[in-house]
Design an enzyme around this catalytic site. Structure first.
Site, short mmCIF file in Angstrom:
data_model
loop_
_atom_site.label_atom_id
_atom_site.label_comp_id
_atom_site.label_asym_id
_atom_site.label_seq_id
_atom_site.Cartn_x
_atom_site.Cartn_y
_atom_site.Cartn_z
NE ARG A 68 -3.74 -1.80 0.02
CZ ARG A 68 -4.31 -3.15 -0.47
NH1 ARG A 68 -2.79 -3.10 -1.50
NH2 ARG A 68 -5.14 -3.34 -0.65
CD GLU B 245 -3.46 3.51 -5.24
OE1 GLU B 245 -4.30 2.85 -5.37
OE2 GLU B 245 -2.40 2.91 -4.61
CG HIS C 104 -2.95 -0.43 -6.95
ND1 HIS C 104 -3.47 0.38 -5.57
CD2 HIS C 104 -3.39 -1.49 -6.39
CE1 HIS C 104 -3.85 -0.83 -4.68
NE2 HIS C 104 -3.72 -1.66 -5.45
#
Length: 334
Positions: free
Chosen positions: A241, A270, A288
């Site tokens: 993360r 994000e 991601h």
């Protein structure tokens, strides 16, 4: 009458087809993240909710969802869900482990190798025509990178994904170090991995891969102090993360040469843009996509459906996160 499930983003059709046999299904049709106010409206009459990491599922959502009994998170992580509050209200929370393990481990290695061998720089150099303009067919010092075979890899977080990264490291003849909250004797034996305190791992590793969940303990666990412990030739890879790493400290480390480079698939916020970070040549960036393979995403969709169908049938879902919730309410929409 079928129970109703709302899915906050389109997922592969195999999962939706499974759900339609048992549920009334509604899917948010847009690519963009569902606006908060729309989510709060949509949950008013749903029995089940399929969520993405980008949605914050908390007490406010639960307050607006009087019928909600289960949240199926389309991810292995679930730091976007207030699990404690869900448990208190008797709401089941599930995730999608295992099915994305290999895809994510593969992508960790994609970032590691691409960063070590300066692949993005080389691609840009070639694609832009700069190679042709320079007129140098080959040069002994052009795009020198870092060796991988026989080096030392340090893996922080030694769960399913961390161990999958280690299995791949065996093929590169690497010394494998790991740091985890608990030791993993069976994995140590299988993978010939050595448990190390965090400081020692950082000092000894040529490559450091982050594969920990985001918790209060892991928030900014890699900051200025930790980055300064790493070798100046070391490369950091983050598939965990974004908030596990202090971004400002990482930028400083990359600019000042505390470490050689970084490969990042996750960010503190994000979607994300940081001109200072993104302008650096010694970092590779991805939006991601660690689990973004057809097989992994279809497997995640199937597991989401299996969890919801099991719950509907009065069974404990296969990948229940908050196991203590069964003491609060039995599974099922009764």
């Amino acid at each position: 009458m079928k129970p109703k499930v709302f899915i906050t983003r389109a997922i592969p059709e195999n999962g939706i087809d499974m759900l339609r046999e048992h549920f009334e299904v509604e899917v948010w049709p847009e690519e963009r993240e569902i606006p908060r106010e729309v989510l709060l409206e949509k949950v008013r009459d749903v029995d089940a909710l399929v969520t993405m990491l980008s949605e914050r599922i908390d007490g406010e959502v639960f307050d607006n969802a009087p019928r909600l009994r289960i949240v199926a998170n389309y991810a292995v992580g679930y730091d976007n869900v207030d699990v404690e509050e869900a448990t208190r209200r008797g709401i089941y929370v599930t995730n999608t482990p295992d099915v994305l393990t290999n895809a994510t481990a593969d992508f960790a290695w994609t970032l590691l190798l691409a960063t070590a061998r300066r692949l993005i720089e080389a691609d840009s150099f070639t694609r832009s025509g700069e190679w042709k303009r320079k007129g140098i067919a080959w040069h002994p010092l052009m795009f020198l990178g870092h060796d991988v075979y026989g080096k030392t890899i340090g893996i922080i977080g030694f769960g399913r994904i961390g161990q999958a990264v280690a299995r791949r490291a065996k093929g590169f003849g690497m010394r494998i170090l790991y740091y985890s909250r608990t030791r993993k004797p069976e994995a140590e034996e299988e993978l010939k991995a050595e448990f190390k305190p965090l400081e020692e791992l950082l000092k000894e590793s040529d490559f450091v891969v982050l594969a920990v969940p985001l918790t209060k303990e892991t928030y900014h666990m890699i900051g200025e102090r930790e980055l300064k412990l790493m070798k100046p030739t070391a490369i950091l890879v983050n598939i965990a993360r974004g908030k596990v790493v202090d971004t400002e400290a990482l930028i400083k480390a990359l600019k000042e040469g505390w470490i050689a480079g970084a490969g990042l698939d996750v960010f503190e916020e994000e979607p994300y843009y940081n001109e200072e970070l993104f302008s650096l040549k010694n970092v590779i960036l991805a939006p991601h996509i660690g689990s973004a393979t057809f097989g992994a995403r279809e497997g995640m969709a199937e597991l989401v459906a299996r969890n919801l169908i099991a719950f509907k049938n009065g069974e404990v879902p296969p990948t229940l996160v908050n196991k203590e919730v069964v003491k609060v309410k039995k599974p099922g929409f009764r």
